[in-house]
Design an enzyme around this catalytic site. Structure first.
Site, PDB file in Angstrom:
ATOM      1  N   GLY A 212     -35.409 -64.015  -2.389  1.00  0.00           N
ATOM      2  CA  GLY A 212     -36.187 -63.806  -1.153  1.00  0.00           C
ATOM      3  C   GLY A 212     -37.431 -64.660  -1.156  1.00  0.00           C
ATOM      4  CG  ASN A 213     -39.245 -66.115   2.033  1.00  0.00           C
ATOM      5  OD1 ASN A 213     -40.032 -65.478   2.730  1.00  0.00           O
ATOM      6  ND2 ASN A 213     -38.084 -66.564   2.515  1.00  0.00           N
ATOM      7  CG  HIS A 214     -44.305 -64.112  -1.713  1.00  0.00           C
ATOM      8  ND1 HIS A 214     -44.222 -62.879  -2.292  1.00  0.00           N
ATOM      9  CD2 HIS A 214     -44.314 -65.007  -2.728  1.00  0.00           C
ATOM     10  CE1 HIS A 214     -44.189 -63.002  -3.606  1.00  0.00           C
ATOM     11  NE2 HIS A 214     -44.238 -64.294  -3.901  1.00  0.00           N
TER      12      HIS A 214
END
Ligand code: CTP
Length: 403
Positions: A212-214
């Site tokens: 995923g990412n932030h």
């Protein structure tokens, strides 16, 4: 959520029997989420008490230029009241008050406030049948309409005098509905559909893990709210996020992976007028998704990744009438890279965030952006809250699709 939510509504009450209905009107405005203040003509106090209206509106009620009962009389500033208001509604509006409004007479606080107000003014007449039909009253309506004031027509029915006919003030529910419809009908994106992508995507590794990412999703949700506040019907396709949006014009379509976001975006794209892709879509996903949880039996684990589909580029390739907006997050050669993306993906507008700018990016509450459009106009903005960036973006889009 009502379009009146958060608006400052000034209710002006003049002296007619229909004034008793303004208690319900104040309640309905408060229930719709508006802030309400009331200004009364002296004679309206014979029909309803300031105490009732003050209790319901949760604000002091104003009816004279000074608070006379007080030795240290306080000036009730009509200019401040007029400027506070986003909407000024005069209900009931008697023949006397309407005539004074039409002629600039200013002998009470309500009338002085009317002359000071810069916001839209609505008036809901209430009077007897013969007064309503009189040439003088009809002339007042005409003059007030020529000032841009908006008439909420009286209805027909039994009047206090016993006569039956036109002149009865519109019912409080109908006044609220009339104003809501009027505001919605005038919004620049009324009858437009806007598709927005937001948030990260999660690409499964096995049943419990993902890449995923932030991205917080905040930028996309703010854009969705700004579009809905401008009257657009919004389809918000969002990856996993804690953001919320409760607006009757926003439909949320939750997705998890880039592939799901791709499918949902294509489902809606052909029917929309504007598409704004602000999601931080994963560029790569695991080539194989393990069906069972991967055990840590080896000292290293190699994941083979493959590219996800570029949603924005695929919309650019299929674009017909749609105004297409993309985002670009760059670290070097920002303007040139963003211009390249704009052309390659066949966009109308690209919103550039530079990672070199402090406060920009997809995690925080602020952003610093530059707009580059397909005519190569470049507009650089200061660091702003994401809410303000969303407003700037919608203003730019409204200008472009109107041109
Ligand atoms: N985007 C998308 N689908 C993807 C990847 C990105 O729709 N699979 C969209 C994003 O929502 C954003 C824009 O493309 O509006 C820019 O994404 P970005 O990652 O900055 O650019 P890329 O085109 O992927 O180029 P690069 O990673 O090489 O900078």
């Amino acid at each position: 959520m009502s379009i009146l939510s958060g608006k400052n509504i000034l209710l002006g009450i003049s002296g007619g029997i229909a004034a008793y209905k303004t208690a319900s009107l104040v309640r309905l405005f408060i229930k719709s989420g508006a802030n309400v203040k009331v200004v009364m003509t002296p004679s309206s106090k014979d029909f309803i008490t300031p105490l009732t209206l003050s209790t319901l509106s949760k604000n002091p009620v104003y009816s004279s230029f000074t608070n006379e009962d007080d030795d240290n009389a306080i000036w009730n500033n009509h200019v401040d009241l007029g400027l506070w208001a986003d909407l000024f509604i005069i209900a009931p509006a008697t023949a006397n008050t309407l005539s004074k409004m039409a002629n600039g007479v200013c002998d009470n606080l309500l009338l002085a406030t009317y002359l000071s107000a810069k916001c839209p003014v609505y008036f809901a007449p209430a009077m007897d049948l013969d007064m309503y039909k009189h040439e003088s009253t009809l002339r007042s309506f005409k003059v007030l309409k020529s000032f841009g004031n908006i008439l909420i027509p009286a209805t027909s029915g039994e009047l206090a005098s016993g006569l039956v006919g036109e002149g009865r003030m519109a019912e409080p529910e109908d006044i609220v509905a009339f104003i809501e419809d009027d505001i919605l009908g005038k919004l620049p994106l009324r009858n437009k559909k806007v598709l927005i992508t937001a948030g990260p995507t999660y690409e499964a590794i096995d049943p419990v893990r993902f890449i995923g990412n932030h991205s917080s999703g905040k930028m996309g949700f703010e854009i969705a709210k700004a579009a809905a506040n401008n009257g657009a019907e919004v389809i918000l396709i969002t990856g996993p996020t804690h953001q919320t949006a409760s607006h009757s014009l926003i439909k949320i379509v939750p997705v998890t992976s880039a592939q799901e976001m791709y499918s949902e975006t294509h489902n809606y794209f052909k029917d929309v007028d504007v598409a704004i892709l602000s999601a931080a879509v994963a560029d790569f996903k695991p080539k194989q998704v393990a069906s069972q949880k991967i055990k840590k039996k080896d000292s290293t684990l190699t994941l083979e990744l493959e590219k996800t589909k570029d949603i924005l580029a695929s919309l650019g390739a299929n674009k017909k009438h749609q105004y297409l907006v993309g985002f670009a997050l760059e670290t070097n050669n920002e303007i040139e890279n963003a211009k390249g993306k704009l052309k390659r993906k066949n966009l109308n507008l690209i919103v550039l965030n530079s990672l070199n700018d402090k406060g920009a990016g997809f995690k925080g509450d602020t952003n610093k952006v530059t707009f580059i459009d397909d005519k190569e106009n470049i507009t650089e903005f200061q660091l702003k809250s994401k809410t303000e960036v969303a407003t700037d973006l919608l203003n730019k889009i409204i200008k472009e699709i109107d041109a």
